[in-house]
Design an enzyme around this catalytic site. Structure first.
Site: not given
Ligand SMILES: *[C@@H]1O[C@H](CO)[C@@H](O)[C@H](O)[C@H]1NC(C)=O
Ligand SMILES: *[C@@H]1O[C@H](CO)[C@@H](O)[C@H](O)[C@H]1NC(C)=O
Ligand SMILES: *[C@@H]1O[C@H](CO)[C@@H](O)[C@H](O)[C@H]1NC(C)=O
Ligand SMILES: *[C@@H]1O[C@H](CO)[C@@H](O)[C@H](O)[C@H]1NC(C)=O
Length: 296
Positions: A143-146, A203
Site C-alpha cells: 500500500d505505497y501511496e506516493t 481503492q
C-alpha cells in the site's frame, strides 16, 4: 467392500472440497491503522468465507518517519499482539501486514529509489521474515501511496520481495492496493509480477463513484488494467465514494453485468466498530448467497 455410508462420506468430502476450491470467496478487512481501540474477535466472520485481516501498517521508517533502507517495523495498534493474532487464526482467518500506508504521524510516506535495490530487498526480506514469524503472518499487502516522478525501482524491489518471500514459504498470500492516482506503478508491478499477486484491493472509493452504475464502469476500467478475477470491489466505511446499501446494489449489478464478485475489501474495522460491523455482515451474506446461487 465400501459401504454405502463410506461412499456417502467420501462424496460429501469431495463435494465440499470442490465447492470450496471453486467458490472460495474472500474478505479483506483493514484493521489497526487509526488508533481506535479495535480487536479481531469482535469482527463477525462467517464459515465458508476465506477471511483476511490486513494490519495497517508495517513501515520502512523509524519513529521520525525516516526511511530505514528496507527495515520494516510494525506501527499498527499495539493491542493487536502476536498472541491475539494466534487466537484469531485458530478461527481460520488469514492475517496480512500492509506495507507503508499514507503517513506516519504527520509525515507523508513515499516510495523512494533505494541506492542499492538488492540491499533494500534483502533488508525487507529479513525484517518481514521476522515480523511474519513473530506475528504468525500469512502474507503482505502493498500500500505505497506516493511515488517520486523518477521511480525506477518499485516494481523490481516489490516484485522480487514478494517472489522470494513466497518462494521461501514465509508468506502464502500477496495483495496490492492501488488507488486512482497510483495505478501506473501498480500496473507495471502487476504486468511483471502478476503471477505472485493473489488479489488487487483497488481503492474504488477514491474513484469517487457514488452510484451502482458508475461503480460497475469503474470496475470495468480497473479490470482492463488488472485481472478481473483478482480484482475485489471495495468499500470505505464512513468515507469516500459509494455509501450505504448502494454498495450492495453495485455488487449485484456487477454480477448481472457478467463479473464474478470473488470477494470484498473493506476499509476498515476501526470505522465499522461503531455500526456493529454492518458492512462486514452484509458483504459476507452477499458472497455466500452468490456462492449458493452459482453452485446450484
Ligand atoms: C531516524 O533515522 C534517521 C536517519 O536514518 C536518523 O537521523 C534519526 O536520528 C532517527 N530517529 C530516531 C528517532 O531514531
Ligand atoms: C528522484 O526524485 C527525488 C524526489 O522526488 C529526489 O530526491 C532524487 O534525488 C531523484 N533521484 C534521481 C536519481 O534523480
Ligand atoms: C526459489 O527457490 C528455489 C529453490 O529453493 C531456487 O532455486 C530459486 O532460485 C528461487 N527463486 C527465487 C526467485 O528466489
Ligand atoms: C440472495 O439472492 C437472492 C436471489 O438472487 C436475492 O433475491 C436476495 O436478495 C439475496 N440476498 C442477499 C443477502 O444478498
Amino acid at each position: 467392500m465400501v459401504s454405502f455410508n463410506q461412499f456417502l462420506a467420501h462424496l460429501i468430502v469431495l463435494v465440499f472440497l470442490f465447492s470450496s476450491l471453486c467458490d472460495g470467496k474472500v474478505m479483506m478487512e483493514y484493521i489497526g491503522a487509526t488508533g481506535v481501540p479495535v480487536s479481531f474477535d469482535k469482527v463477525p466472520i462467517d464459515d465458508g468465507i476465506d477471511f483476511h485481516f490486513v494490519l495497517g501498517f508495517a513501515i520502512d521508517a523509524n519513529n521520525s518517519g525516516e526511511p530505514q533502507n528496507g527495515m520494516f517495523s510494525p506501527y499498527w495498534l499495539s493491542t493487536l499482539t502476536p498472541k491475539s493474532v494466534a487466537r484469531i487464526k485458530a478461527r481460520h482467518p488469514n492475517v496480512l501486514a500492509s506495507l507503508s500506508g499514507w503517513s506516519l504521524g504527520d509525515k507523508v510516506l513515499s516510495w523512494y529509489n533505494p541506492k542499492d535495490p538488492d540491499h533494500w530487498i534483502s533488508n525487507a526480506f529479513t525484517s518481514l521474515q521476522s515480523l511474519a514469524s513473530d506475528y504468525h503472518l500469512d502474507g503482505i499487502d502493498i500500500d505505497y501511496e506516493t511515488f517520486p516522478r523518477n521511480d525506477t525501482t518499485f516494481s523490481y524491489c516489490i516484485g522480487e520481495l514478494i517472489t522470494s518471500l513466497k518462494n521461501n514459504s514465509i508468506i502464502s498470500v500477496a495483495t496490492i492496493a492501488p488507488y486512482y492516482r497510483t495505478v501506473d506503478p501498480y500496473i507495471r508491478l502487476f504486468k511483471e509480477y502478476g503471477g505472485v499477486i493473489d488479489y488487487v484491493n483497488h481503492q474504488f472509493y477514491t474513484d469517487r463513484v457514488r452510484d451502482p452504475r458508475a461503480y460497475v464502469e469503474a470496475f470495468r476500467t480497473r479490470a482492463t488494467q488488472f485481472e478481473a478475477e483478482k480484482l475485489l470491489p471495495s468499500y470505505e466505511v464512513d468515507g469516500r465514494g459509494i455509501q450505504g446499501d448502494a454498495f450492495f446494489d453495485a455488487l449485484a449489478l456487477l454480477e448481472k453485468s457478467g463479473f464474478s464478485v470473488n470477494g470484498v475489501m473493506i476499509f476498515s474495522a476501526d470505522a465499522s466498530k461503531s455500526n456493529g460491523y454492518y458492512y462486514e455482515r452484509k458483504s459476507q451474506a452477499f458472497l455466500l448467497n452468490s456462492t449458493a446461487a452459482t453452485s446450484n
